[in-house]
Enzyme design. Sequence first.
Site, PDB file in Angstrom:
ATOM      1  N   ASP A 109      39.654  37.413  38.198  1.00  0.00           N
ATOM      2  CA  ASP A 109      39.087  37.649  39.519  1.00  0.00           C
ATOM      3  C   ASP A 109      37.859  36.750  39.607  1.00  0.00           C
ATOM      4  OD1 ASP A 109      38.409  38.519  42.021  1.00  0.00           O
ATOM      5  OD2 ASP A 109      38.520  40.659  41.566  1.00  0.00           O
TER       6      ASP A 109
HETATM    7  C1  NOJ Z   1      37.324  39.017  44.707  1.00  0.00           C
HETATM    8  C2  NOJ Z   1      38.391  40.036  44.959  1.00  0.00           C
HETATM    9  O1  NOJ Z   1      38.203  41.128  44.093  1.00  0.00           O
HETATM   10  C3  NOJ Z   1      39.787  39.489  44.787  1.00  0.00           C
HETATM   11  O2  NOJ Z   1      40.700  40.472  45.175  1.00  0.00           O
HETATM   12  C4  NOJ Z   1      39.962  38.248  45.594  1.00  0.00           C
HETATM   13  O3  NOJ Z   1      41.272  37.771  45.440  1.00  0.00           O
HETATM   14  C5  NOJ Z   1      38.939  37.223  45.167  1.00  0.00           C
HETATM   15  N1  NOJ Z   1      37.596  37.753  45.362  1.00  0.00           N
HETATM   16  C6  NOJ Z   1      39.061  35.920  45.935  1.00  0.00           C
HETATM   17  O4  NOJ Z   1      38.658  36.107  47.232  1.00  0.00           O
END
Ligand code: NOJ
Length: 993
Positions: free
Chosen positions: A365
């Site tokens: 993530d």
């Molecule tokens: C953080 C989020 O938790 C995740 O779900 C997402 O895909 C990424 N940011 C990218 O935006």
Amino acid sequence: MPLKPLEAYELDRPSSDHPPRHSLDSDDSHAVDELDPLRDSKRPYRDNASHSLRSIFHSEKHALLGSPPRRSSRRWSRLRFCCLLLFLFVVTIFLLLSAGGLWVYKAGASYDGESEPWYPSPRGGTVQLWSRSYRRAAELVGQMTLVEKVNITTGTGWSMGMCVGNTGPVDRLGFPSLCLQDGPLGLRFVDNATALPAGITIAASWNKQLMYDRGRAQGLEARLKGINVILGPSVGPLGRLPAGGRNWEGFSPDPVLAGIAAARTIHGIQSQSVMATIKHFIGNEQEHFRQSWEWGTPNALSSNIDDRTLHELYAWPFAEAIRAGVASVMCSYNQVNNSYACQNSKLMNGVLKDELGFQGFVQSDWLAQRSGVASALAGLDMSMPGDGLGWQDGKSLWGSELTKAVLNSSVPVERLNDMVLRIVAAWYQHGQDDDRRWPNSTLGGGPNFSSWTNDEIGDLHPGSPDSKDTGIVNKFVPVRQTAEGGNHDALARRIATEGIVLVKNEGGILPIPRSANGLATKAKDGKLRIGIFGEDAYPNPKGNNACPDRGCNDGTLAMGWGSGAVELPYLVSPAEALHREFDNATVQVTDWKTNSVRKVDGTAAAQDLCLVFINSDAGEGFIRWKTVMGDRNDLLPQKGGDELVKEVAANCGGRNEDGNPVSDTIVVLHTVGPTVLERWIDLPGVMGVLIAHLPGEESGNALTDVLFGDYNPSGHLPYTIGKSEDDYGPDSKILKYPNGVTPQQNFTEGLYVDYRFFDKHNITPRYEFGYGLSYTTFKLSGLFIHPLSIVNTSLPAPRSYSDDVVPPHMDPRIPDPEAAVWPKGMRRLAKYIYPYIDDVESAKPNGRYDYPKGYDHYHKSTEAGGGEGGNPDLFTTAVSLQLSLTNTGNMVGEAVVQIYVSLPSTTTDIISNQTVALDTPVRQLRAFEKVLVESGSRSQVRFSLSRKDVSYWDVRVQNWVVPTGELRVCAGFSSRDVRQCGGFELIGGGGRS
Ligand code: NOJ
């Protein structure tokens, strides 16, 4: 050879859409430093200097005023006293911090022990279905240099390319930069794409075909926009905490419903040659403390999950996603059993890659990666967005650092090869090498939109302060209605319609007529008076997309907020659709556009029917709306919704002599999840209630389809609605205040979340999991249960190791470091992440690397593995079922037939052969089908249950075990409305099938 060809253009950089809380990270740490009580001792010179300046000032001032020397010496002793106090204060703080640290060290350990080390990282390429892709990947990767390989594993940094994640390309060999884009309900930051209903809404439809179609629509739109990898679907959070801010992005707290929805979505997305990502692995059940510093604590929260719960609940939908062939898994921000999920070797190497046989790549993530070497060894394959511990600061944990780590041998070449093979094999596996579907950049391929501006021309690397590279970034390609994909707006409407759950329909108030013909009305003009009450029926006056990432609750609620939200191309509000649908000649519609209850009684009293709209919103933790910091504060409707319903329902049509309202009220709720309705659900005027979830762009049209009976409602709750938040259990609340430097969240309720908790503790919910009404009625009959012989073997067949499917052989030698040094004359962009090193010297080994605990121990493969999703024998049919479904009402309709199993409460332990208690949920959903039946007709419905469906995870055996004793199987229309049950004896058989 520069990896990114760069040309000089005029700088025209739009403001980056950087999540506000992320950008606070560095400020936060700064703030802490500024407040550090030990700061003075660290900076003696500055303080001495300021002290002497102060003294000079004072003495000059005193000299001017002619102050007597005695006063000055008293001042000195006061100053000394102050210093002493300050010193004592500093010492006390120091002691308190040390005591706190010791307490955290002692008390902060996981209640279930710490995460076990699992090394080395299993290699990809062990499954027949992927073997061709791995062979092709090996050919390509075999030609790559070290920096080219590293370039593929590491993002180029936040907003350095058009997408939220962009990897480095290998132009020389025709391997492109991959575009990774959110998210679970559509395409984030993308123009003119469909704003589909959210995960929770498609789950409420219980329609497997629609789950696939929704995924297919996302996949097609992604491909047409040049997106290689969609960052969805989401099954983590699963929904352990009903107030969890991101539950709505996923499907359901039930692992089987979530697993089926995820698998169908993945099949749909990947049918379009786009890679899907299942996220967030694992235990990211709340927003508070999900990542370090975002919530003030230096460490992210640790979700402490026991082995059985991990297998039977949280990992179940991930296993289904892997079985569906998902290309990527995103590891989560939080820690699991006190080890960060993105460097947790047990989870990535052990569970994902060995046990679940995952063949694709694990991506972090965004900033969930917390270490360089350790995360690589633990099984991370791709660093996203490439930045390291801080946003957009150019300091990656991989990039050039990974190059060095490979050169100095801290990360084995085999591990790097495996990372790259996994990414490249997934690219081949999904046909992205086919230039008819995926033209390369010289043929106009690549992303044709920008996440960072709506203008046609924009910066190509807006995240870099010295980028001057502009070009056409938005080509505004239409994708919602195409020859290839049909009409996605119509699909969105259908999903939103099927995701509406009718929970109350007293006296058959619904469906309602469009016109007043033949109806008795209050008004002298014979017109039917309809009142629409509540802000949730109307659009946001500032515009549908006024709040970035939909981070506010203004106007009708179509989706939650955060990275899982998209730009609405349009939004049909409920009020707009109602005004359009009612017959103007015979119906008069009155609008009450706010939630204000001031004088609403008068307006309500003038109506023949009152429609009240209320909602409850939540989202990702980097955005805060009022006091809602991602997770909901409670499970109640927001913005005074309860008061509005009470006031309107009490006064609709005026009051009769008993004080009861004369006319009926229908409530429509848009919501992110379980919402407590107790403040008004039993009021005499509240005759109908529709839970419309998060409908996306087609909100109003979907609602009128159900309200007017054009569509017979068929949605069922994908969660339980309790009578209070407490009913979900003592462990079901958001941890809002840190209980340690590393906040600890113990999943002590184990398997008992949502309906499993209500059933275990005999708590009556308001509306149970699986519940939903129809305008017709259904009957189930003739349940026939046929157990197959494999059900009488306790364990699945032994894991098989095929000699034909082995990971490709790659050169394991450390390459020449010279080739990794920056090419001469290459233009570098500030903060952009590159794979090059400054000089050979920097890549020399510097002592022995301090490998993680357990790294020198070769972990044995588990018997529970062997194929994608686990041991293939787990998916062998163990029980066949058949039953009849009859539509006993007057209208065609769709029923959702649900199959629940109850495992025996005692079993023969396969190690000791003794009878032991088996603590297991009262019933667990294992299968469902949505079936359309004409009025008066009957349909045969068939199901099969797999070995895994009738097993439990035995923590000592470390495998799925079929228990002994009576297995009960029930078919019904909800978890508490089971109509047909049967059972048979499982006799066990120490052996394997
Ligand atoms: C953080 C989020 O938790 C995740 O779900 C997402 O895909 C990424 N940011 C990218 O935006």
